[in-house]
Design a protein around this motif. Sequence first.
Motif, PDB file in Angstrom:
ATOM      1  N   PHE A 149       0.835  -1.220  -0.074  1.00 20.55           N
ATOM      2  CA  PHE A 149       0.046  -0.138   0.192  1.00 20.55           C
ATOM      3  C   PHE A 149       0.769   1.318  -0.098  1.00 20.55           C
ATOM      4  O   PHE A 149       2.001   1.399   0.516  1.00 20.55           O
ATOM      5  CB  PHE A 149      -1.052   0.150   1.208  1.00 20.55           C
ATOM      6  N   ILE A 150       0.406   2.350  -0.695  1.00 16.19           N
ATOM      7  CA  ILE A 150       1.054   3.651  -0.451  1.00 16.19           C
ATOM      8  C   ILE A 150       0.493   4.432   0.633  1.00 16.19           C
ATOM      9  O   ILE A 150      -0.714   4.908   0.674  1.00 16.19           O
ATOM     10  CB  ILE A 150       0.863   4.383  -1.896  1.00 16.19           C
ATOM     11  N   LEU A 151       1.261   4.192   1.610  1.00 17.04           N
ATOM     12  CA  LEU A 151       0.687   4.858   2.927  1.00 17.04           C
ATOM     13  C   LEU A 151       1.069   6.193   3.175  1.00 17.04           C
ATOM     14  O   LEU A 151       0.234   6.946   3.905  1.00 17.04           O
ATOM     15  CB  LEU A 151       1.123   4.096   4.018  1.00 17.04           C
ATOM     16  N   TYR A 152       2.098   6.745   2.584  1.00 17.08           N
ATOM     17  CA  TYR A 152       2.602   7.992   3.057  1.00 17.08           C
ATOM     18  C   TYR A 152       2.810   8.798   1.758  1.00 17.08           C
ATOM     19  O   TYR A 152       3.733   9.746   1.630  1.00 17.08           O
ATOM     20  CB  TYR A 152       3.920   7.900   3.561  1.00 17.08           C
ATOM     21  N   GLY A 153       1.820   8.697   0.641  1.00 18.68           N
ATOM     22  CA  GLY A 153       1.974   9.273  -0.523  1.00 18.68           C
ATOM     23  C   GLY A 153       2.138  10.867  -0.653  1.00 18.68           C
ATOM     24  O   GLY A 153       2.771  11.486  -1.287  1.00 18.68           O
ATOM     25  N   TYR A 154       1.168  11.455   0.351  1.00 21.13           N
ATOM     26  CA  TYR A 154       1.108  13.001   0.465  1.00 21.13           C
ATOM     27  C   TYR A 154       2.235  13.443   0.991  1.00 21.13           C
ATOM     28  O   TYR A 154       2.809  14.300   0.464  1.00 21.13           O
ATOM     29  CB  TYR A 154      -0.128  13.372   1.238  1.00 21.13           C
ATOM     30  N   GLU A 155       2.790  12.900   2.021  1.00 21.21           N
ATOM     31  CA  GLU A 155       4.117  13.357   2.511  1.00 21.21           C
ATOM     32  C   GLU A 155       5.271  13.268   1.893  1.00 21.21           C
ATOM     33  O   GLU A 155       5.843  14.078   1.546  1.00 21.21           O
ATOM     34  CB  GLU A 155       4.471  12.303   3.981  1.00 21.21           C
ATOM     35  N   GLY A 156       5.109  12.128   1.011  1.00 26.53           N
ATOM     36  CA  GLY A 156       6.178  11.789  -0.204  1.00 26.53           C
ATOM     37  C   GLY A 156       6.267  13.324  -1.248  1.00 26.53           C
ATOM     38  O   GLY A 156       7.257  13.530  -1.469  1.00 26.53           O
ATOM     39  N   ILE A 157       4.957  13.425  -1.672  1.00 28.18           N
ATOM     40  CA  ILE A 157       4.798  14.475  -2.584  1.00 28.18           C
ATOM     41  C   ILE A 157       5.374  15.869  -1.918  1.00 28.18           C
ATOM     42  O   ILE A 157       6.257  16.509  -2.724  1.00 28.18           O
ATOM     43  CB  ILE A 157       3.569  14.785  -3.107  1.00 28.18           C
ATOM     44  N   VAL A 158       5.122  16.112  -0.762  1.00 25.86           N
ATOM     45  CA  VAL A 158       5.534  17.402  -0.272  1.00 25.86           C
ATOM     46  C   VAL A 158       6.953  17.316   0.157  1.00 25.86           C
ATOM     47  O   VAL A 158       7.740  18.255  -0.362  1.00 25.86           O
ATOM     48  CB  VAL A 158       4.755  17.348   1.235  1.00 25.86           C
ATOM     49  N   TYR A 159       7.843  16.283   0.265  1.00 21.09           N
ATOM     50  CA  TYR A 159       9.127  16.192   0.494  1.00 21.09           C
ATOM     51  C   TYR A 159       9.767  16.427  -0.773  1.00 21.09           C
ATOM     52  O   TYR A 159      10.824  17.147  -0.853  1.00 21.09           O
ATOM     53  CB  TYR A 159       9.596  14.580   0.923  1.00 21.09           C
ATOM     54  N   ALA A 160       9.132  15.583  -1.775  1.00 19.24           N
ATOM     55  CA  ALA A 160       9.750  15.914  -3.259  1.00 19.24           C
ATOM     56  C   ALA A 160       9.759  17.521  -3.657  1.00 19.24           C
ATOM     57  O   ALA A 160      10.595  17.973  -4.307  1.00 19.24           O
ATOM     58  CB  ALA A 160       9.132  14.968  -4.119  1.00 19.24           C
ATOM     59  N   ALA A 161       8.563  18.104  -3.280  1.00 15.91           N
ATOM     60  CA  ALA A 161       8.514  19.513  -3.852  1.00 15.91           C
ATOM     61  C   ALA A 161       9.250  20.187  -2.904  1.00 15.91           C
ATOM     62  O   ALA A 161       9.984  21.243  -3.383  1.00 15.91           O
ATOM     63  CB  ALA A 161       7.022  19.808  -3.837  1.00 15.91           C
ATOM     64  N   ASP A 162       9.401  20.061  -1.671  1.00 20.24           N
ATOM     65  CA  ASP A 162      10.494  21.027  -0.939  1.00 20.24           C
ATOM     66  C   ASP A 162      11.762  20.821  -0.992  1.00 20.24           C
ATOM     67  O   ASP A 162      12.655  21.353  -0.692  1.00 20.24           O
ATOM     68  CB  ASP A 162      10.032  20.444   0.600  1.00 20.24           C
ATOM     69  N   ASN A 163      11.984  19.471  -2.101  1.00 15.36           N
ATOM     70  CA  ASN A 163      13.540  19.387  -2.140  1.00 15.36           C
ATOM     71  C   ASN A 163      13.944  19.664  -3.628  1.00 15.36           C
ATOM     72  O   ASN A 163      14.884  19.301  -3.997  1.00 15.36           O
ATOM     73  CB  ASN A 163      13.949  17.899  -1.757  1.00 15.36           C
ATOM     74  N   GLY A 164      12.885  20.241  -4.198  1.00 17.89           N
ATOM     75  CA  GLY A 164      13.265  20.964  -5.684  1.00 17.89           C
ATOM     76  C   GLY A 164      13.004  19.933  -6.879  1.00 17.89           C
ATOM     77  O   GLY A 164      13.680  20.073  -7.877  1.00 17.89           O
ATOM     78  N   ALA A 165      12.136  18.938  -6.709  1.00 18.88           N
ATOM     79  CA  ALA A 165      11.749  17.997  -7.620  1.00 18.88           C
ATOM     80  C   ALA A 165      10.955  18.851  -8.828  1.00 18.88           C
ATOM     81  O   ALA A 165      10.108  19.449  -8.463  1.00 18.88           O
ATOM     82  CB  ALA A 165      10.970  16.750  -7.208  1.00 18.88           C
ATOM     83  N   SER A 166      11.394  18.984 -10.106  1.00 19.01           N
ATOM     84  CA  SER A 166      10.819  19.509 -11.072  1.00 19.01           C
ATOM     85  C   SER A 166       9.466  18.716 -11.574  1.00 19.01           C
ATOM     86  O   SER A 166       8.581  19.392 -11.883  1.00 19.01           O
ATOM     87  CB  SER A 166      11.485  19.657 -12.250  1.00 19.01           C
ATOM     88  N   TYR A 187       0.036  22.394  -3.655  1.00 22.47           N
ATOM     89  CA  TYR A 187       1.112  23.080  -2.924  1.00 22.47           C
ATOM     90  C   TYR A 187       2.463  22.682  -3.907  1.00 22.47           C
ATOM     91  O   TYR A 187       3.347  23.469  -3.742  1.00 22.47           O
ATOM     92  CB  TYR A 187       1.271  22.112  -1.614  1.00 22.47           C
ATOM     93  N   ALA A 188       2.579  21.305  -4.312  1.00 17.09           N
ATOM     94  CA  ALA A 188       3.728  20.946  -5.141  1.00 17.09           C
ATOM     95  C   ALA A 188       3.538  21.793  -6.379  1.00 17.09           C
ATOM     96  O   ALA A 188       4.789  22.351  -6.796  1.00 17.09           O
ATOM     97  CB  ALA A 188       3.529  19.499  -5.446  1.00 17.09           C
ATOM     98  N   ASN A 189       2.551  22.072  -7.048  1.00 18.55           N
ATOM     99  CA  ASN A 189       2.306  22.743  -8.130  1.00 18.55           C
ATOM    100  C   ASN A 189       2.883  24.447  -7.568  1.00 18.55           C
ATOM    101  O   ASN A 189       3.732  24.979  -8.571  1.00 18.55           O
ATOM    102  CB  ASN A 189       1.117  23.080  -8.763  1.00 18.55           C
ATOM    103  N   ALA A 190       2.487  24.987  -6.813  1.00 20.61           N
ATOM    104  CA  ALA A 190       2.873  26.249  -6.345  1.00 20.61           C
ATOM    105  C   ALA A 190       4.448  26.017  -6.024  1.00 20.61           C
ATOM    106  O   ALA A 190       5.048  27.253  -6.310  1.00 20.61           O
ATOM    107  CB  ALA A 190       2.062  26.618  -5.019  1.00 20.61           C
TER     108      ALA A 190
END
Length: 197
Positions: A149-166, A187-190
């Motif tokens: 199961f993907i249990l922490y997907g939302y946290e993962g999106i925030v982490y990637a966005a905060d660390n500069g993922a394009s 949030y990630a889009n912003a």
Amino acid sequence: IEYAEPRFIRYVDFTPNDPEYGRQWYLRKIQADRAWDVTKGDTSVVIGIVDTGVDWRHPDLRQNIWHNPHPGQNPNFPADSIGWDFGGLNGTPDNNPDEDQADHGTAIAGLASAVTDNGVGVAGVGFKCKLMPVKTSRNDSRDGGGSPFILYGYEGIVYAADNGASIINTSWGGPGYSQFEQEVINYANAKGALVVA
């Protein structure tokens, strides 16, 4: 005069030397070879693989793994030099986003940006774009068929966005609309990231 026209200069179509390239039908479908004639990716483009982890030591991925320029800057993610594992084996997060077993994320990372034209394995669409592994599953939490199961997907999106993922790849989903999920994507889009699901 029969005709007048410019003398067009033609280019050789790029074909990578990866041994499995001929079997990667989807690259022909999306005409990746035509795109590679224009650009072969850019190391400044970071693709967040928010999934079940990535075998970051894999010979066809290792060279394209993102390295955090400021590891541990956020105290919630100590020593996060190549990404983060939100789930670990049993819910304990750690700084090693490796897959616990070959489930899904490593294959997705290879599709996104395996090292291309290196005579090994497969070709990746991103060619030399960097891969940020973000593991969002737990090895001990699986469905009846054994899939994680993907249990922490939302946290993962925030982490990637905060660390500069394009680009943030989320090759997972399910039924129903979630306002919280939409806010995480907003949030990630912003932050300048494109979320691909």
